[in-house]
Design a protein around this motif. Structure first.
Motif, short mmCIF file in Angstrom:
data_model
loop_
_atom_site.label_atom_id
_atom_site.label_comp_id
_atom_site.label_asym_id
_atom_site.label_seq_id
_atom_site.Cartn_x
_atom_site.Cartn_y
_atom_site.Cartn_z
N ASN A 107 34.80 -35.02 97.47
CA ASN A 107 36.00 -35.97 96.88
C ASN A 107 35.63 -37.55 97.29
OD1 ASN A 107 38.55 -36.36 95.79
ND2 ASN A 107 39.31 -37.14 97.93
N ASN A 108 35.04 -37.80 98.54
CA ASN A 108 34.64 -39.13 99.22
C ASN A 108 33.53 -39.61 98.01
OD1 ASN A 108 36.76 -38.95 100.76
ND2 ASN A 108 35.42 -38.54 102.40
N LEU A 110 32.60 -38.64 95.10
CA LEU A 110 32.76 -39.03 93.49
C LEU A 110 32.85 -40.54 93.24
CD1 LEU A 110 35.63 -36.23 92.91
CD2 LEU A 110 33.31 -36.13 92.08
#
Length: 113
Positions: A107-108, A110
């Motif tokens: 998620n970080n 992306l």
């Protein structure tokens, strides 16, 4: 860090147009107890792998990235508890992460893709 610097130098020489991202090291959790990992087996590992040393290493790696004109990325947001340790629910032994920990990292990551 000298080896890391040499690797980044070689990349710059061999692939001058390559966009390079230099990642921070992940935190650890040397405090929590893990039911399937005997504490004694991890004591030696945690003699050198402590979060303070990891923070210092990340600062040095960030400086290397700047030196070479590369982008330093710290994907650790959300991985740590209030004391700066890798959250217990993300790790099997205090170092290696479960899929839920890597989901936080993905998620970080992306925003860099």
């Amino acid at each position: 860090m000298a080896n890391y610097d040499e690797i980044l130098t070689r990349i710059a020489e061999g692939l001058p147009d390559c966009k390079v991202y230099v990642m921070a090291y992940y935190p650890v959790n040397a405090e929590a107890e893990f039911p399937f990992v005997p504490r004694a087996s991890m004591d030696e590992v945690f003699q050198n792998r402590i979060n303070e040393a990891i923070r210092k290493a990340n600062q040095a790696v960030e400086q290397l990235a700047v030196k070479h004109g590369y982008t330093f990325i710290d994907l650790n947001e959300g991985l740590t508890d209030s004391e700066g340790n890798l959250k217990k629910e993300y790790t099997i032994d205090g170092i290696h992460m479960f899929a839920n920990g890597y989901a936080v990292i993905l998620n970080n990551l992306l925003k860099y893709l």
